[in-house]
Design a protein around this motif. Structure first.
Motif: not given
Length: 532
Positions: A191, A193-194, A206-207, A209, A302, A304
């Protein structure tokens, strides 16, 4: 005869010790029964399927009511097959041969090495309870395999089960064998981030997880762990981006240090992967694996990953649609250090673990982002709709009603970043009265509404024309990836031309006439004075 029994018992015990250390081999005999013989021709075999269980019980072959009554999650959709080996385990020769095959399979983890199979292949798929039963199958040693698993589920290694097997107290044969092989279930979520609003030249965070691979702390270790992302052409991982990669892991108290506990590298994969020219790999080093294993449970890991948005081209089409994947390997422990050179906890293991053969892993669903360009055409409200050069605009995020939010946006590649945009004069390749802005990210739709809009605010009007009163709203709701959205903006001519001119001919004439009258009066007075 006594030597015959002693040899059989030693061989059996050696096999059981070896198999009990394996997470995959569950249900081998605890010992070959000495006080009774196999009197039944069939047995039952029940498999209880759970996921992400981080402890290993002793594989007795009997029901584990404690585990069944725990909060362990059952696993649906796993297909098992069992097929009997061509050995008569009621004889010493047959039993010894089956035990040897079990030892070889434990080492190789390769079911294709078991070639002496006979009879039917029995197959069942776990329902929601996670339990399958193979009832009244002929006694023997059986090859057990997971033939298919749900997405993200790491298959267990093949193993050999003996039906029947000795009861845990050694008093007789257990014809109702239960096995509890546990699967590691890893998922990957990708997803942004923000709020996703990264335009050309901006950093898109991009994050990614996933979960720490499930392992038994006493008998297994993680030899490799990495997260990979094959970036689309419209995204680039710059050197600065790679230095800014971060990693966190639930249950781990120490920080993961970029360059020490993990490396973030980019490799050119084009044209091997169509449309994906740069693959980023975040791989854990020896120290990173040790930190990862120090955490409790199978919590989230996770990563980032910041990447930089490029301009729209015909090749990338203004689309970033790609997946992330986790790649890892969990290996069995051994008391023999030389047999585990990849255990990061041991001296001499490599600082940079090698990519394993046949690793486990999982892949995220595709994450898709889109971008579009804007072309502003500036014209006068005159009869000819004259194209106007020199109009200067700022770009903002805004609400649908034109209310600006935040500061003016800066857009463009690194070598040409702009926060103001001016309509061209037709020189040096520009088009008279036009300007281009891009690429702008297409906002997502949340609860049926567009997350944000774009607005251009005129900060300098073209010569001879009035400044725009309100920002111009650019509605991105129905744009398509790679589209150039044209916005027509009209300026009215300056209204100051309607004001009366300063001074004017009438006033001048009156002043001149007044001066003449005064002059004549003065002259007449002077003549009169002389006569007298």
């Amino acid at each position: 005869m006594q030597n015959h029994k002693r040899g059989l018992k030693v061989a059996t015990h050696a096999m059981i010790v070896g198999l009990a250390l394996s997470t995959a081999t569950i249900g081998a005999p605890a010992a070959f029964a000495q006080t009774t013989s196999i009197t039944q021709s069939t047995a039952n075999f029940t498999i209880h399927k759970y996921k992400n269980v981080n402890t290993l019980g002793v594989p007795t072959g009997e029901r584990d009511t404690k585990l069944e009554g725990s909060n362990a999650a059952s696993l649906e959709g796993v297909t098992f097959t069992i097929q009997r080996l061509d050995y008569d385990i009621t004889t010493k020769a047959g039993f010894d041969a089956a035990a040897q095959k079990a030892t070889e399979l434990k080492a190789s983890k390769d079911a294709s090495t078991i070639t002496n199979l006979e009879g039917s292949v029995f197959s069942q798929t776990t329902p929601s309870s996670g339990v399958v039963q193979f009832e009244n199958v002929p006694v023997g040693a059986y090859l057990v395999q997971e033939k298919s698993t749900p997405k993200g589920v790491v298959p267990i290694d093949p193993f050999i089960v003996f039906l029947p097997m000795t009861k845990s107290d050694g008093t007789g044969w257990n014809y109702d064998v239960h096995s509890y092989p546990k699967n590691a279930v890893n998922t990957v979520k990708k997803e942004i981030k923000g709020l996703p609003q990264a335009n050309t030249g901006d950093v898109l965070p991009y994050m990614i997880t996933t979960q720490k691979p499930a392992q038994d702390m006493g008998s297994q270790y993680i030899s490799y762990f990495a997260i990979k992302d094959a970036l689309p052409d419209i995204l680039e991982a710059t050197a600065a981006n790679l230095q800014a990669v971060t990693v966190t892991a639930a249950g781990v108290t120490e920080d993961f240090v970029n360059g020490t506990d993990f490396t973030a590298t980019v490799a050119d994969t084009s044209p091997t992967v169509t449309g994906k020219s740069r693959t980023v790999t975040v791989a854990f080093t020896k120290s990173g694996l040790v930190k990862l294993m120090s955490g409790t449970g199978s919590g989230d890991v996770t990563v980032t990953l910041p990447v930089t948005v490029q301009e729209i081209t015909s090749a990338n089409g203004g689309v970033a649609g790609n997946t992330a994947e986790v790649v890892f390997k969990v290996k069995d422990n051994s008391e023999n250090d030389s047999s585990n050179p990849d255990d990061p906890r041991k001296p001499g293991s490599p600082d940079t673990p090698a990519v394993p053969v046949n690793p486990s892993g999982a892949t995220s669903p595709e994450h898709r982002s889109e971008w579009f360009n804007v072309k502003v055409k500036k014209k006068s409200d005159d009869a000819a709709s004259t194209a106007l050069a020199g109009a200067v605009f700022e770009l903002y995020h805004c609400e649908q009603n034109g209310n600006l939010t935040g500061n003016a946006l800066t857009v463009g590649p690194e070598q040409d970043r702009k926060n103001t945009f001016t309509t061209g004069d037709g020189e040096n390749g520009s088009t008279l009265g036009e300007l281009n802005i891009g690429a702008l990210m297409v906002p997502k739709q949340t609860t049926g509404k567009t997350d944000y809009f774009y607005c251009i605010k005129e900060i300098k009007a073209p010569a001879g024309h009035e400044l725009l009163v309100d920002p111009v709203v650019i509605d991105p709701t129905n744009v398509t990836a790679g589209e150039t959205k044209t916005v027509d903006v009209t300026n009215v001519q300056k209204t100051s031309s309607n004001l009366p001119a300063t001074g004017g001919a009438g006033v001048g004439l009156l002043m001149a006439l007044g001066a003449s009258i005064l002059g004549l009066g003065a002259f007449a007075a002077k003549r009169s004075s002389r006569k007298s």
